[in-house]
Design a protein around this motif. Structure first.
Motif, PDB file in Angstrom:
ATOM      1  N   VAL A 297      -3.401  43.880  44.682  1.00  0.00           N
ATOM      2  CA  VAL A 297      -2.110  43.775  44.960  1.00  0.00           C
ATOM      3  C   VAL A 297      -1.562  42.307  45.055  1.00  0.00           C
ATOM      4  O   VAL A 297      -0.524  42.038  44.536  1.00  0.00           O
ATOM      5  CB  VAL A 297      -1.542  44.685  46.272  1.00  0.00           C
ATOM      6  CG1 VAL A 297      -0.090  44.409  46.345  1.00  0.00           C
ATOM      7  CG2 VAL A 297      -2.160  46.229  45.969  1.00  0.00           C
ATOM      8  N   THR A 300      -1.862  40.459  41.712  1.00  0.00           N
ATOM      9  CA  THR A 300      -0.495  40.951  40.924  1.00  0.00           C
ATOM     10  C   THR A 300       0.713  40.148  41.207  1.00  0.00           C
ATOM     11  O   THR A 300       1.439  39.578  40.357  1.00  0.00           O
ATOM     12  CB  THR A 300      -0.671  42.082  40.802  1.00  0.00           C
ATOM     13  OG1 THR A 300      -1.872  42.949  40.463  1.00  0.00           O
ATOM     14  CG2 THR A 300       0.355  42.868  39.618  1.00  0.00           C
ATOM     15  N   ALA A 301       0.864  40.409  42.618  1.00  0.00           N
ATOM     16  CA  ALA A 301       2.169  39.786  43.236  1.00  0.00           C
ATOM     17  C   ALA A 301       2.182  38.164  43.042  1.00  0.00           C
ATOM     18  O   ALA A 301       3.312  37.662  42.321  1.00  0.00           O
ATOM     19  CB  ALA A 301       2.295  40.085  44.480  1.00  0.00           C
ATOM     20  N   GLU A 341      11.499  42.543  40.975  1.00  0.00           N
ATOM     21  CA  GLU A 341      10.126  43.162  40.838  1.00  0.00           C
ATOM     22  C   GLU A 341       9.186  42.258  41.585  1.00  0.00           C
ATOM     23  O   GLU A 341       8.443  42.674  42.156  1.00  0.00           O
ATOM     24  CB  GLU A 341       9.672  43.364  39.382  1.00  0.00           C
ATOM     25  CG  GLU A 341       8.510  44.200  39.260  1.00  0.00           C
ATOM     26  CD  GLU A 341       8.699  45.645  39.099  1.00  0.00           C
ATOM     27  OE1 GLU A 341       7.676  46.269  39.736  1.00  0.00           O
ATOM     28  OE2 GLU A 341       9.819  45.940  39.022  1.00  0.00           O
ATOM     29  N   ALA A 345       7.107  43.208  45.263  1.00  0.00           N
ATOM     30  CA  ALA A 345       5.694  43.252  45.176  1.00  0.00           C
ATOM     31  C   ALA A 345       5.028  42.347  46.254  1.00  0.00           C
ATOM     32  O   ALA A 345       4.269  42.771  47.066  1.00  0.00           O
ATOM     33  CB  ALA A 345       5.110  42.786  43.789  1.00  0.00           C
ATOM     34  N   SER A 375      -0.063  51.253  46.614  1.00  0.00           N
ATOM     35  CA  SER A 375       0.574  50.068  46.182  1.00  0.00           C
ATOM     36  C   SER A 375      -0.255  49.357  45.214  1.00  0.00           C
ATOM     37  O   SER A 375       0.063  48.846  44.104  1.00  0.00           O
ATOM     38  CB  SER A 375       0.615  49.190  47.264  1.00  0.00           C
ATOM     39  OG  SER A 375       1.625  49.763  48.309  1.00  0.00           O
ATOM     40  N   VAL A 379       1.693  48.385  41.974  1.00  0.00           N
ATOM     41  CA  VAL A 379       2.081  46.980  41.713  1.00  0.00           C
ATOM     42  C   VAL A 379       1.248  46.554  40.385  1.00  0.00           C
ATOM     43  O   VAL A 379       1.678  45.718  39.596  1.00  0.00           O
ATOM     44  CB  VAL A 379       1.754  46.075  42.969  1.00  0.00           C
ATOM     45  CG1 VAL A 379       1.961  44.567  42.706  1.00  0.00           C
ATOM     46  CG2 VAL A 379       2.739  46.536  44.000  1.00  0.00           C
ATOM     47  N   GLN A 492       8.382  50.222  48.546  1.00  0.00           N
ATOM     48  CA  GLN A 492       9.110  49.175  48.198  1.00  0.00           C
ATOM     49  C   GLN A 492      10.557  49.126  48.815  1.00  0.00           C
ATOM     50  O   GLN A 492      10.886  48.247  49.382  1.00  0.00           O
ATOM     51  CB  GLN A 492       8.930  48.850  46.809  1.00  0.00           C
ATOM     52  CG  GLN A 492       7.457  48.353  46.223  1.00  0.00           C
ATOM     53  CD  GLN A 492       7.224  47.858  44.831  1.00  0.00           C
ATOM     54  OE1 GLN A 492       8.127  48.567  44.096  1.00  0.00           O
ATOM     55  NE2 GLN A 492       6.547  47.024  44.520  1.00  0.00           N
TER      56      GLN A 492
END
Length: 537
Positions: A297, A300-301, A341, A345, A375, A379, A492
């Motif tokens: 997570v 990716t964020a 987005e 995240a 998540s 995500v 989220q």
């Protein structure tokens, strides 16, 4: 007359503070009790934003790792050579504590500070984050055997980095080797076997289809014993300084993640040390898996933040049809949606990190069990599409290797695949819903705390409660994905409603839960303050 005058191109996006520039990250660090780390994170932000660090990030992905199975005399050495740029990148990440600082200095917000540092490094060079993440995640797994923990944890907590193999090093990085070609996620189908040698050690024989970061100092490995699937610590170098049997068959030719070597490994009488109880290998390694899922997570964020930052930079420095791209409503809407987005995240990543701190209440421990899986699914699934849309903002430049977003586009899918692809995670969520009522209760309480501000959110939460009740009674597995997605978006939305500016929360609820939500980025409902959202990019 000159024919090659360069105009209307964005200047290099270098030599800036990536932490200071990332408003949602800064706000989250302070919200979740890690304000004591702001100065150090600023130093990391300036480092990763520097031209030199960005050049190393590019070079490490272009000058890829090379396998040297034999030395020039024909002796088997099974080493992987990395470009020095890779060593510089990972050395800085380790020095900043992006691997194990939360274990070395536990206090309120420790995992938040560590998560922020990890995200800043992964934003610019994601490949090195794999061994960094596994080293962080190995610490709780090692607690299953105090003797092994005493040997390895002090080395894992070190902020020194030494890329060479050796038994006398004061520091260490860990990897893992679980999957096999016939099983993949079904690790109970593994055929690698371990036999006790009568001296407290075990000898492993078998083949691992994926072994990431093979130059790590030790690995957590699953193998079958007479008592069932068990977990072992397998060092690369034995206590007497000799090399353990660790036969690297080849390096994987991957879509992305090119700076990080992933390999196939053969064990043939390879020495391992039993970690935890024999036959309880999955349970032993589960905490490591949960921690690396969280890092998926975070990673990716971090990639979403890179996409937003690069897109925003480009459209604010390039003009078309008589005005800046950033000032054209269609582009503003795309940038606003990408920013939305990314912020969502980041919000869920930091909330999860705070739930992993030592002082987290029992309700947070229960919450993170379900919320991490939810998540991780959502995500990471959103990462590749987000990277593509950000890349398109740069037009033809974005599609070339001279800019970082083509590399990012190839990178994002690995986070959705690693540590459980979509169906594996969705089915894990179903198990949690049916078997862990405390986790369901804690997750629902998190959602309930945001009720009353948005009718669309409240209606979504009501539907979810009915869906969860059905799942607890025995859910239809074919609907698992849609249910997990609904849980993730609700989480989220809950966080943004409670903590983000009104323009952000309103836009997220309207565009993700409202009746006019679009299917592609930039299709925002009427009334969304796109200028305010784009400004947070």
């Amino acid at each position: 007359m000159p024919t090659h005058t360069v105009v209307n191109q964005a200047p290099p996006r270098v030599d800036l503070d990536e932490f200071a520039a990332n408003l949602p990250l800064r706000e989250g660090v302070e919200r979740y009790d890690a304000d004591w780390a702001v100065s150090d994170l600023g130093a990391v932000g300036r480092l990763v934003g520097s031209a030199g660090f960005q050049a190393d990030a590019e070079r490490a992905n272009v000058r890829e790792p090379q396998l040297r199975a034999f030395d020039r005399w024909g002796e088997r050495i099974d080493e992987v050579d990395y470009d020095e740029s890779y060593h510089r990148v990972i050395r800085e990440a380790v020095a900043a504590g992006a691997h194990t600082s939360a274990w070395a200095d536990p206090r309120p917000g420790a995992n938040v500070a560590r998560a922020a540092a990890f995200m800043l490094f992964a934003q610019v060079e994601p490949g090195h984050a794999c061994p960094v993440s596994m080293s962080h995640a190995a610490v709780p797994a090692l607690a299953a055997s105090p003797e092994l923990a005493a040997e390895w944890v002090p080395r894992l907590l070190s902020r020194e980095y030494d890329g060479r193999l050796g038994a006398t090093k004061s520091s260490a990085l860990f990897g893992m080797a679980m999957t096999e070609k016939q099983g993949g996620s079904d690790v109970r189908a593994n055929t690698t076997r371990a036999l006790a040698d009568g001296d407290g050690r075990w000898l492993l024989t078998g083949h691992k289809w994926f072994c990431s970061a093979p130059m790590s100092d030790a690995f957590l490995v699953l193998a079958q014993t007479a008592g069932g699937l068990s977990c072992f610590v397998v060092p690369r170098v034995l206590e007497d300084g000799t090399r353990n049997v660790f036969l690297i068959q080849r390096l994987k030719d991957k879509l992305g993640n090119r700076s990080n070597a992933s390999s196939e490994v053969e064990f043939d009488g390879t020495v391992g040390h039993l970690l935890g109880e024999e036959g309880r290998g999955v349970r032993t390694i589960l905490e490591m898996v949960n921690r690396t899922r969280l890092d998926c997570v975070l990673g990716t964020a971090a990639g979403m933040r890179q996409g937003v930052a690069e897109a925003a930079w480009h459209v604010r420095h390039r003009s078309a049809f008589g005005r800046r791209l950033a000032d054209q409503p269609a582009m503003t809407a795309v940038l606003a949606d990408l920013s939305l987005e990314s912020e969502a995240a980041t919000a869920v990543a930091l909330r999860l990190a705070r739930a992993h701190d030592d002082d987290a209440p029992d309700t947070d421990v229960a919450f993170r069990r379900l919320a991490t899986a939810v998540s991780k699914y959502w995500v990471c699934k959103r990462g590749p599409g987000h990277a593509y849309e950000a890349m398109e903002c740069l037009g033809g430049n974005g599609y070339t290797e001279a800019f970082p977003l083509a590399r990012r586009y190839r990178e994002q899918p690995v986070m959705a695949i690693w540590e459980g692809s979509g169906n594996v995670i969705a089915l894990d969520v179903l198990r949690a819903l049916s078997r862990e009522p405390a986790s369901v209760e804690a997750f629902d309480a998190e959602l309930a705390s945001a009720r009353g501000a948005h009718a669309a959110y409240d209606a979504h939460h009501d539907r979810l409660r009915r869906t969860i009740a059905d799942a607890e009674a025995g859910a239809d597995e074919s609907r698992a994905r849609s249910m997990v997605a609904a849980l993730a978006v609700a989480l989220q939305a809950s966080l943004l409603i409670r903590h983000a500016p009104a323009a952000v929360a309103d836009a997220f609820v309207a565009s993700r839960l409202g009746p006019d939500r679009g299917s592609l980025y930039g299709e925002l409902p009427a009334g969304v303050d796109t200028v305010a959202l784009a400004g947070r990019a």
